[in-house]
Design a protein around this motif. Sequence first.
Motif, PDB file in Angstrom:
ATOM      1  N   GLN A 101      74.998  19.361 108.916  1.00 12.97           N
ATOM      2  CA  GLN A 101      75.084  17.974 108.443  1.00 12.97           C
ATOM      3  C   GLN A 101      73.807  17.286 108.896  1.00 12.97           C
ATOM      4  O   GLN A 101      73.356  17.496 110.030  1.00 12.97           O
ATOM      5  CB  GLN A 101      76.283  17.255 109.072  1.00 12.97           C
ATOM      6  N   ARG A 102      73.231  16.496 108.005  1.00 15.64           N
ATOM      7  CA  ARG A 102      72.013  15.732 108.319  1.00 15.64           C
ATOM      8  C   ARG A 102      70.909  16.608 108.929  1.00 15.64           C
ATOM      9  O   ARG A 102      70.175  16.177 109.821  1.00 15.64           O
ATOM     10  CB  ARG A 102      72.334  14.540 109.227  1.00 15.64           C
ATOM     11  N   ASP A 138      79.138  17.885 104.945  1.00 12.79           N
ATOM     12  CA  ASP A 138      80.158  16.843 105.096  1.00 12.79           C
ATOM     13  C   ASP A 138      80.432  16.120 103.774  1.00 12.79           C
ATOM     14  O   ASP A 138      81.413  15.390 103.658  1.00 12.79           O
ATOM     15  CB  ASP A 138      79.729  15.819 106.164  1.00 12.79           C
ATOM     16  N   LYS A 144      74.215  18.993 104.347  1.00  7.82           N
ATOM     17  CA  LYS A 144      75.121  17.955 103.812  1.00  7.82           C
ATOM     18  C   LYS A 144      76.525  18.514 103.536  1.00  7.82           C
ATOM     19  O   LYS A 144      77.168  18.143 102.549  1.00  7.82           O
ATOM     20  CB  LYS A 144      74.544  17.317 102.530  1.00  7.82           C
TER      21      LYS A 144
END
Length: 378
Positions: free
Chosen positions: A220-221, A193, A191
Amino acid sequence: MDGMVMEDEDDCPELVPIDTQPGPPAEQIPVTIITGYLGAGKTTLLNYILTEQHNKRIAVILNEFGEGSALEKSLAVSQAGELYEEWLELRNGCLCCSVKDNGLKAIENLMEKKGKFDYILLETTGLADPGAVASMFWVDAELGSEIYLDGIVTVIDAKYGLQQLTEEKADRLVNEAARQIALADLTIINKVDLVNEEELIEVRDVVRSINGLAKILETQRSRVDLSEVLDLHCFDKNAGVDLAEKLQLVKSTKPHLDKSILTVTFEVAGDLSEDALNVFIQDLLWEKMFKNKEGQPMTVIRLKGIVSFAGKAHQVMLQGVHELYELNETPQLWEENQRINRLVFIGRNLDKDHLQEQFMSTVVQGAERNQPEGILSS
């Protein structure tokens, strides 16, 4: 199988073989433990791995505590992105407690019945101690199991990780999030971002201050390159060369947020006495005989090293998780290289100076005293 019920056994889908060629005999299947605090993105990572095109048959054991029975564990097998699901019911909700009795047997029975997997991923619950699970798989591999421990991966929430790491625990208990980082071979800061560069740098610094040996990935993700997560070989004696190179780069750390957990490393030239090293490690891990300047006992969560024994031509790898440790001769020869022992301790209340002083006075000098005249180290 005692204590375990297979539901709708006849309805379980058959695995689709991805290769008609028989595999090499008695090849062990790697197990990676994936841990991390609640909400860090472990399940997202596992789902990503399961649905990614990678031509591996991967079994994933998820600790799911959803609407249904708290005892249910979902085991999904992925082949070319298609999911096959069946349910294993263990006798209690905590895999840590039951893995030696049932969880491990369940995996092996499933492999026997359905055919081999290429890989097994095991997710521990958010508050679980992955070291306890890792130790069980590690010991079992030594006993000739079909599976072996490949590595421990810890997922960290970039946004809430610092908050989780600073939570005060009663009765001087170790912060679970810090322990998970201390045990990791690979840390995934997820995460990214959701935070700015300054916040990300702080999270990175805290992770490094706790565990100076683990590799850090930022995502991210939970999207990662699978080659970075699978086949880590962190407990494999054949990975001695990689470990020796890594150990040269590891630096001792200063405590950051969790003031008690940090990394200590030192190098000592010369040959060691194997007996004296065993006594030193047992006094440290089992007897908790070493204390820091404040009089607090040193607790080692993870231990790694490359050591040289008098009269042995090969480098020896030292590995420890909590109170479990082993010494394994590696294929790597010392040859003309100077014999330098490198050790890394990750744990709580560690005092580098005292540890190194104890090591030098008992293990290194012990090697010199115990080495008969005329025996030269090769």
